[in-house]
Design an enzyme around this catalytic site. Sequence first.
Site, PDB file in Angstrom:
ATOM      1  N   SER A 134      17.478  -5.483  -4.617  1.00 55.78           N
ATOM      2  CA  SER A 134      18.086  -6.147  -3.060  1.00 55.78           C
ATOM      3  C   SER A 134      19.691  -5.942  -3.455  1.00 55.78           C
ATOM      4  O   SER A 134      20.129  -6.186  -4.766  1.00 55.78           O
ATOM      5  CB  SER A 134      17.832  -7.475  -3.172  1.00 55.78           C
ATOM      6  OG  SER A 134      18.693  -8.233  -1.972  1.00 55.78           O
ATOM      7  N   LYS A 137       7.324 -12.665   3.378  1.00 56.38           N
ATOM      8  CA  LYS A 137       7.908 -12.930   4.712  1.00 56.38           C
ATOM      9  C   LYS A 137       7.058 -13.670   5.902  1.00 56.38           C
ATOM     10  O   LYS A 137       7.362 -14.583   6.633  1.00 56.38           O
ATOM     11  CB  LYS A 137       8.503 -11.665   5.614  1.00 56.38           C
ATOM     12  CG  LYS A 137       9.736 -11.384   4.933  1.00 56.38           C
ATOM     13  CD  LYS A 137      10.410 -10.181   5.751  1.00 56.38           C
ATOM     14  CE  LYS A 137      11.643  -9.672   5.022  1.00 56.38           C
ATOM     15  NZ  LYS A 137      12.184  -8.751   5.978  1.00 56.38           N
ATOM     16  N   ASN A 157      12.891 -14.543   7.298  1.00 56.75           N
ATOM     17  CA  ASN A 157      13.505 -14.156   6.101  1.00 56.75           C
ATOM     18  C   ASN A 157      14.734 -15.132   5.590  1.00 56.75           C
ATOM     19  O   ASN A 157      15.505 -14.654   4.776  1.00 56.75           O
ATOM     20  CB  ASN A 157      14.165 -12.654   6.458  1.00 56.75           C
ATOM     21  CG  ASN A 157      15.311 -12.905   7.289  1.00 56.75           C
ATOM     22  OD1 ASN A 157      15.470 -13.918   8.181  1.00 56.75           O
ATOM     23  ND2 ASN A 157      16.076 -11.965   7.202  1.00 56.75           N
ATOM     24  N   ASP A 164      16.574 -10.594  10.731  1.00 57.48           N
ATOM     25  CA  ASP A 164      16.239  -9.251  10.952  1.00 57.48           C
ATOM     26  C   ASP A 164      16.350  -8.925  12.459  1.00 57.48           C
ATOM     27  O   ASP A 164      16.851  -7.851  12.713  1.00 57.48           O
ATOM     28  CB  ASP A 164      14.817  -8.838  10.385  1.00 57.48           C
ATOM     29  CG  ASP A 164      14.840  -9.040   8.885  1.00 57.48           C
ATOM     30  OD1 ASP A 164      15.962  -8.746   8.138  1.00 57.48           O
ATOM     31  OD2 ASP A 164      13.776  -8.841   8.399  1.00 57.48           O
ATOM     32  N   GLY A 209       6.597  -5.061   8.684  1.00 56.08           N
ATOM     33  CA  GLY A 209       7.721  -6.294   9.112  1.00 56.08           C
ATOM     34  C   GLY A 209       8.756  -5.936   9.999  1.00 56.08           C
ATOM     35  O   GLY A 209       9.073  -6.333  11.032  1.00 56.08           O
ATOM     36  N   ARG A 260       1.795   6.178  10.646  1.00 55.50           N
ATOM     37  CA  ARG A 260       0.625   6.914   9.939  1.00 55.50           C
ATOM     38  C   ARG A 260      -0.466   6.465  10.324  1.00 55.50           C
ATOM     39  O   ARG A 260      -1.402   7.191  10.258  1.00 55.50           O
ATOM     40  CB  ARG A 260       1.033   7.147   8.606  1.00 55.50           C
ATOM     41  CG  ARG A 260       0.993   6.060   7.860  1.00 55.50           C
ATOM     42  CD  ARG A 260       0.997   6.117   6.443  1.00 55.50           C
ATOM     43  NE  ARG A 260       1.149   4.989   5.859  1.00 55.50           N
ATOM     44  CZ  ARG A 260       1.253   5.030   4.209  1.00 55.50           C
ATOM     45  NH1 ARG A 260       1.302   6.170   3.562  1.00 55.50           N
ATOM     46  NH2 ARG A 260       1.343   3.919   3.643  1.00 55.50           N
ATOM     47  N   GLY A 268      21.145   1.995   8.604  1.00 57.14           N
ATOM     48  CA  GLY A 268      20.538   0.805   8.238  1.00 57.14           C
ATOM     49  C   GLY A 268      21.523  -0.461   7.855  1.00 57.14           C
ATOM     50  O   GLY A 268      21.183  -1.632   7.798  1.00 57.14           O
TER      51      GLY A 268
HETATM   52  P1  NAP Z   1       6.639  -2.868   5.205  1.00 52.23           P
HETATM   53  O1  NAP Z   1       6.133  -4.148   6.120  1.00 52.23           O
HETATM   54  O2  NAP Z   1       6.125  -2.677   3.973  1.00 52.23           O
HETATM   55  O3  NAP Z   1       6.196  -1.513   6.384  1.00 52.23           O
HETATM   56  C1  NAP Z   1       6.371  -0.488   5.824  1.00 52.23           C
HETATM   57  C2  NAP Z   1       5.993   0.715   6.918  1.00 52.23           C
HETATM   58  O4  NAP Z   1       6.255   1.878   6.261  1.00 52.23           O
HETATM   59  C3  NAP Z   1       4.568   0.744   6.987  1.00 52.23           C
HETATM   60  O5  NAP Z   1       4.480   0.975   8.434  1.00 52.23           O
HETATM   61  C4  NAP Z   1       4.061   1.825   6.354  1.00 52.23           C
HETATM   62  O6  NAP Z   1       2.805   2.270   6.827  1.00 52.23           O
HETATM   63  C5  NAP Z   1       4.987   2.711   6.451  1.00 52.23           C
HETATM   64  N1  NAP Z   1       5.006   3.474   5.269  1.00 52.23           N
HETATM   65  C6  NAP Z   1       5.126   3.122   3.934  1.00 52.23           C
HETATM   66  N2  NAP Z   1       4.934   4.316   3.405  1.00 52.23           N
HETATM   67  C7  NAP Z   1       4.781   5.495   4.239  1.00 52.23           C
HETATM   68  C8  NAP Z   1       4.571   6.938   4.089  1.00 52.23           C
HETATM   69  N3  NAP Z   1       4.529   7.541   2.895  1.00 52.23           N
HETATM   70  N4  NAP Z   1       4.270   7.569   5.133  1.00 52.23           N
HETATM   71  C9  NAP Z   1       4.277   7.184   6.225  1.00 52.23           C
HETATM   72  N5  NAP Z   1       4.519   5.910   6.414  1.00 52.23           N
HETATM   73  C10 NAP Z   1       4.710   4.939   5.365  1.00 52.23           C
HETATM   74  O7  NAP Z   1       8.186  -2.880   5.178  1.00 52.23           O
HETATM   75  P2  NAP Z   1       9.319  -3.286   6.108  1.00 52.23           P
HETATM   76  O8  NAP Z   1       9.613  -4.555   5.585  1.00 52.23           O
HETATM   77  O9  NAP Z   1       8.847  -3.177   7.397  1.00 52.23           O
HETATM   78  O10 NAP Z   1      10.678  -2.181   5.570  1.00 52.23           O
HETATM   79  C11 NAP Z   1      10.290  -0.998   6.317  1.00 52.23           C
HETATM   80  C12 NAP Z   1      11.793  -0.238   6.072  1.00 52.23           C
HETATM   81  O11 NAP Z   1      12.839  -0.978   6.614  1.00 52.23           O
HETATM   82  C13 NAP Z   1      12.092  -0.291   4.330  1.00 52.23           C
HETATM   83  O12 NAP Z   1      12.839   0.812   4.142  1.00 52.23           O
HETATM   84  C14 NAP Z   1      13.162  -1.345   4.270  1.00 52.23           C
HETATM   85  O13 NAP Z   1      14.247  -1.104   3.714  1.00 52.23           O
HETATM   86  C15 NAP Z   1      13.789  -1.247   5.785  1.00 52.23           C
HETATM   87  N6  NAP Z   1      14.352  -2.612   6.261  1.00 52.23           N
HETATM   88  C16 NAP Z   1      15.774  -2.449   6.262  1.00 52.23           C
HETATM   89  C17 NAP Z   1      16.381  -3.676   6.659  1.00 52.23           C
HETATM   90  C18 NAP Z   1      17.976  -3.737   6.728  1.00 52.23           C
HETATM   91  O14 NAP Z   1      18.545  -5.056   6.807  1.00 52.23           O
HETATM   92  N7  NAP Z   1      18.500  -2.741   6.917  1.00 52.23           N
HETATM   93  C19 NAP Z   1      15.587  -4.977   6.734  1.00 52.23           C
HETATM   94  C20 NAP Z   1      14.247  -5.119   6.659  1.00 52.23           C
HETATM   95  C21 NAP Z   1      13.654  -3.647   6.360  1.00 52.23           C
HETATM   96  P3  NAP Z   1       1.332   1.517   6.645  1.00 52.23           P
HETATM   97  O15 NAP Z   1       1.323   0.234   7.363  1.00 52.23           O
HETATM   98  O16 NAP Z   1       0.305   2.541   7.288  1.00 52.23           O
HETATM   99  O17 NAP Z   1       1.317   1.451   5.286  1.00 52.23           O
END
Ligand code: NAP
Length: 537
Positions: free
Chosen positions: A268, A317, A338, A353, A386, A408, A491
């Site tokens: 982080s 979360k 969050n 978020d 999330g 996916r 992002g």
């Molecule tokens: P999460 O709840 O773990 O969800 C991850 C997502 O990515 C799920 O849909 C997952 O699919 C998919 N995924 C993971 N590996 C994959 C792969 N190899 N091929 C295809 N899809 C894949 O995580 P999250 O909190 O939603 O975060 C997602 C992204 O947003 C991260 O990169 C995070 O850093 C970013 N984010 C940014 C901020 C910001 O402030 N900019 C805030 C929050 C999150 P499955 O469900 O099928 O596993």
Amino acid sequence: MKKKLAWPRLCISATGNSPRELLAGARAALRHSSFVELRLDGLPRPLEFLRMIPELLAAKTPRSRTPILQATCRREENGGHFRSSVGEQFRILQKAAAAGCRLVDLEIESAEVTGKEAVAALRREAALILSFHDFHAMPPLQATARRLLKFPADVYKLIGTATRQSDNCLALDFLRSVMDRGDQAGKWIVFCMGQAGIPSRVLALSRGSAFIYASCPPLNSVRGFAKSPAPAAPGQLDFEVLRNVCRAEGLGPETAIYGLLGCPVGHSLGAAIHNAAFRAEKLDAVYLPLLASDLKDFRRAAVCYPLAGFSVTIPHKQKILRYLDRFDCAVRETGAANTVRLRAGRWEAINTDVEGIVVPLRRAFQLSGRQRLPASFRALIVGTGGAARAASAALRDLRCRHIFVAGRNSAKARKLAREMNGQAIRLATLPQEKFDLLIHATSVGMWPRQEETFLQPEQITAGTVFDLIYNPLETRLLQMARLRGCRTIPGLEMFLVQAARQFEYWTGWEAPRQQMRQVAQEKIREFQLRGEETGMP
Ligand code: NAP
């Protein structure tokens, strides 16, 4: 009666597997601090190194202070690398003292082997730190303290390993109890090793620890960012992080404690930007990584520290909701929080978020005040986790009427689409579609696999592409989108808005957005160059 001794509050541990390495490490450390620990136990022949001590004592230090060297030659059975006898260990420490080391660190286990007279003789040569380390768990603190106190010493060091957040509180409470007993004040160093123990390292001085240990900041090789030397102990923080990011020497019992609850937490940027924001606003507050997998234990620790508030990340979360007394509609809508603040024992939460996505979209589509997206606006969310949920809540907030979801896992995409009155869409059909906006919410393309993308160029068929990934600053997806003539939103824009809102929710002060942006950008660039995690350490 022996005079009470006082030391600088941060000691840098210099390590090395050869005399050359240790010398280089000690020289580098002396550029930052006059107080340096020499870990002689990493050397094949520690005695040979002692002739280098006069050179180190003559080294230039900040504000031209005389160097203070501590010699440590910890035996292997007590967590160090020294493989010879206790007698040989004593001989090395005695000679290190004769060569000019003003402190020597001796394990209680060695003291118990040689007895009080030998320990007293060593103490006549240099100030004695009598230490106990547990590299696996927290030892019983009171019983271990009684064991240490059987030997007169100048400083007692009692170090355990945190396996949960409340272990930090055990260490900090012990320090506070020692401070209350006047005769022992300033004679103890107590903290926890391990990633979960970082809060106790940062807060130890605020509770009366004699001093604490830091690792040496990176040697300046690549534009000031090289890999940091290996820390001497698990969880040990870089001197610059302790001094300038957390301001460990300036914290006190009244300092408001915030942090990031998650597992893992090392990736982080939160510590860098929130601590910078506290510093910019001159607030007596600190932000720490709070590594925890057990939320019940975390709740106990939160009361005990006590925490003023915390950010929440993966995997807590959603699970955090059962501990909340109050939350806002964004939490209700996404089923995730969050940001939590503690007010008179109540846990109140928001989800920043959602705002983190709404604000950059308002900016990009020039929507002021109550203005909504046009009725024909078509948005595609890629991902079903999330962040995708936050994106869908943000789009509903902006009254987007045509929301599509792809991922996916098509069952997950259908479920999310159903919940938000949207439509699931197959990835294969994307090249034939047209969208106004694409929000990418999978983790594909994040460091260290930044060359990857989930979408192929022909699947990018939107006028604007918002990638929620913020490390790297410009993802492969955004590069591809730009080449296809799309407008892009990185992002980092989301990250900064959600972090600024957290700051304001906790403190009631306006967030210093410019400083937060600058620190985040610097930190991500540094991270790319060093290839290390962005937080602490
Ligand atoms: P999460 O709840 O773990 O969800 C991850 C997502 O990515 C799920 O849909 C997952 O699919 C998919 N995924 C993971 N590996 C994959 C792969 N190899 N091929 C295809 N899809 C894949 O995580 P999250 O909190 O939603 O975060 C997602 C992204 O947003 C991260 O990169 C995070 O850093 C970013 N984010 C940014 C901020 C910001 O402030 N900019 C805030 C929050 C999150 P499955 O469900 O099928 O596993």
